[in-house]
Design a protein around this motif. Structure first.
Motif, short mmCIF file in Angstrom:
data_model
loop_
_atom_site.label_atom_id
_atom_site.label_comp_id
_atom_site.label_asym_id
_atom_site.label_seq_id
_atom_site.Cartn_x
_atom_site.Cartn_y
_atom_site.Cartn_z
N ASP A 90 0.81 -1.23 0.00
CA ASP A 90 0.00 0.00 0.00
C ASP A 90 0.83 1.27 0.00
OD1 ASP A 90 -2.42 -1.38 -0.03
OD2 ASP A 90 -2.41 -1.59 2.16
N LEU A 91 1.94 1.25 -0.72
CA LEU A 91 2.81 2.41 -0.83
C LEU A 91 3.36 2.87 0.53
CD1 LEU A 91 1.00 4.56 -3.55
CD2 LEU A 91 3.12 3.28 -3.80
N ASP B 275 -1.31 6.27 5.18
CA ASP B 275 -1.72 7.52 5.82
C ASP B 275 -0.63 8.58 5.74
OD1 ASP B 275 -4.11 6.39 6.47
OD2 ASP B 275 -3.53 5.84 8.51
N PHE B 276 0.58 8.16 5.41
CA PHE B 276 1.71 9.08 5.25
C PHE B 276 1.35 10.21 4.29
CE2 PHE B 276 5.12 9.81 2.05
CZ PHE B 276 5.95 10.64 2.80
N HIS B 277 0.67 9.88 3.19
CA HIS B 277 0.37 10.87 2.16
C HIS B 277 -0.62 11.92 2.66
CE1 HIS B 277 2.48 8.49 -0.86
NE2 HIS B 277 1.90 7.43 -0.33
N SER B 278 -1.68 11.50 3.30
CA SER B 278 -2.69 12.46 3.76
C SER B 278 -2.22 13.28 4.96
CB SER B 278 -3.99 11.72 4.11
OG SER B 278 -3.75 10.76 5.13
N PHE C 180 1.04 15.68 3.09
CA PHE C 180 0.90 16.30 1.79
C PHE C 180 -0.47 16.93 1.63
CE2 PHE C 180 4.04 12.97 1.43
CZ PHE C 180 5.08 13.58 0.72
N ASN C 181 -0.54 17.93 0.76
CA ASN C 181 -1.81 18.56 0.45
C ASN C 181 -2.79 17.48 0.00
OD1 ASN C 181 -3.92 19.81 -1.18
ND2 ASN C 181 -2.75 21.70 -0.97
N PRO C 182 -3.93 17.30 0.71
CA PRO C 182 -4.84 16.19 0.41
C PRO C 182 -5.45 16.24 -0.98
CG PRO C 182 -5.84 17.71 1.97
CD PRO C 182 -4.40 18.10 1.85
N ILE C 183 -5.71 17.43 -1.49
CA ILE C 183 -6.28 17.55 -2.84
C ILE C 183 -5.28 17.06 -3.87
CG2 ILE C 183 -7.15 19.15 -4.58
CD1 ILE C 183 -8.21 20.89 -2.33
N GLU C 184 -4.02 17.47 -3.72
CA GLU C 184 -2.99 17.03 -4.66
C GLU C 184 -2.73 15.54 -4.53
OE1 GLU C 184 -0.43 21.19 -4.57
OE2 GLU C 184 0.51 19.32 -3.99
N SER C 185 -2.71 15.04 -3.30
CA SER C 185 -2.43 13.62 -3.09
C SER C 185 -3.46 12.75 -3.78
CB SER C 185 -2.41 13.31 -1.59
OG SER C 185 -1.35 13.98 -0.96
N VAL D 148 4.25 20.09 0.72
CA VAL D 148 4.56 19.30 1.92
C VAL D 148 4.51 20.22 3.14
CG1 VAL D 148 6.22 17.77 3.02
CG2 VAL D 148 6.11 17.90 0.51
N ARG D 149 3.97 19.68 4.23
CA ARG D 149 3.93 20.46 5.48
C ARG D 149 4.98 19.90 6.43
NH1 ARG D 149 -1.76 21.14 7.31
NH2 ARG D 149 -1.68 23.03 6.07
N PHE D 150 5.95 20.74 6.79
CA PHE D 150 7.01 20.32 7.69
C PHE D 150 6.52 20.29 9.14
CE2 PHE D 150 10.58 21.99 4.71
CZ PHE D 150 10.38 20.89 3.90
N HIS D 151 7.34 19.76 10.01
CA HIS D 151 7.03 19.62 11.43
C HIS D 151 6.74 20.97 12.06
CE1 HIS D 151 7.04 18.07 15.45
NE2 HIS D 151 8.14 18.71 15.79
N GLU D 152 5.55 21.09 12.71
CA GLU D 152 5.13 22.29 13.42
C GLU D 152 5.16 23.53 12.52
OE1 GLU D 152 7.52 22.61 16.91
OE2 GLU D 152 6.51 20.97 17.94
N GLN D 153 4.80 23.36 11.27
CA GLN D 153 4.78 24.48 10.33
C GLN D 153 3.40 24.58 9.71
OE1 GLN D 153 8.19 24.97 7.66
NE2 GLN D 153 6.78 25.24 5.97
N ALA D 154 2.84 25.78 9.70
CA ALA D 154 1.48 25.96 9.19
C ALA D 154 1.42 26.01 7.67
CB ALA D 154 0.88 27.24 9.77
#
Length: 230
Positions: free
Chosen positions: A39-40, A66-69, A72-77, A104-110
């Motif tokens: 499952d990737l 679940d790594f992707h959602s 990563f931006n869910p719409i793009e994923s 991509v959203r980094f750790h503790e970054q909005a």
């Protein structure tokens, strides 16, 4: 007669990944290896990437798809995973390399950080079917002028996917009127260019707003840009 010792798939995967891991931290980007048959799930991510998203490799492996959602931006994923990855696996071309932008959203970054990624098949099983993919991702400097241009393209592509059905409902004449409206032309100017009456133009304009659920000229111009009318 000497019988060759058979190597188990897990050992083969470990050996293949070890070759990349030996140099991955020296590369100017992040290396990610996914297990297609699982499952990737992420089998490996270079240390730079793990630090950026704030997890360990073990935690990442436990996340599965679940790594992707999560990062990563869910719409793009939802768009690039089936279209790019699954298409790549179906074609099973040894030399094929696909490139795409992702947020991509980094750790503790909005804020989302834009990346340019490339992916290819990295390893096959004994039947010649894809087993692992390898992705190399490079962050696009947010201070660079290219970033704003790429973000506009991404926004237009997202708008296109979300509003395709509305645009598909338009007739040829309506699309032509939409183009002229987006260019800021008046009904009189449009009528002259299209050799139709001003009343017909205004009828098309009303129909456009209804079909596209548009409330302003800006709303109409979004359609024109996203669907390459201007």
């Amino acid at each position: 007669m000497r019988i060759a010792q058979q190597v188990c798939p897990k050992q083969q995967i470990a050996e293949k990944i070890a070759c990349i891991a030996a140099i991955a931290d020296q590369l100017p980007g992040v290396v990610v290896i996914h297990n297609i048959k699982n499952d990737l799930t992420v089998e490996y991510m270079s240390e730079r990437g793990l630090q950026q998203i704030g997890v360990t490799l073990e935690e990442l492996q436990e996340m599965g798809p679940d790594f992707h959602s999560r990062f990563f931006n869910p719409i793009e994923s939802a768009e690039y995973i089936p279209k790019l990855v699954h298409g790549l696996l179906e074609r099973n071309d040894e030399d094929e390399i696909l490139s795409f932008f992702q947020q991509v959203r980094f750790h503790e970054q909005a804020e989302w950080m834009l990346h340019l990624s490339t992916i290819k098949i990295f390893m096959r099983d004994e039947d010649g079917q894809p087993l692992l993919t390898i992705t190399f991702a490079v962050a696009v400097d947010p201070m660079h002028h290219v970033t704003s241009k790429v973000n506009r393209i991404i926004e237009e592509n997202t708008f296109l996917r979300q509003h395709y059905q509305q645009f598909a409902s338009l007739g040829t004449r309506e699309r032509e009127v939409l183009k002229h409206v987006a260019l800021g032309k008046s009904s009189v100017e449009i009528a002259q260019e299209m050799y139709i009456s001003e009343k017909t133009v205004n009828t098309h304009r009303r129909n456009l707003k209804i079909k596209l659920d548009a409330h302003s000229s800006f709303d109409l111009s979004q359609y024109a840009r996203a669907f390459d009318l201007i």
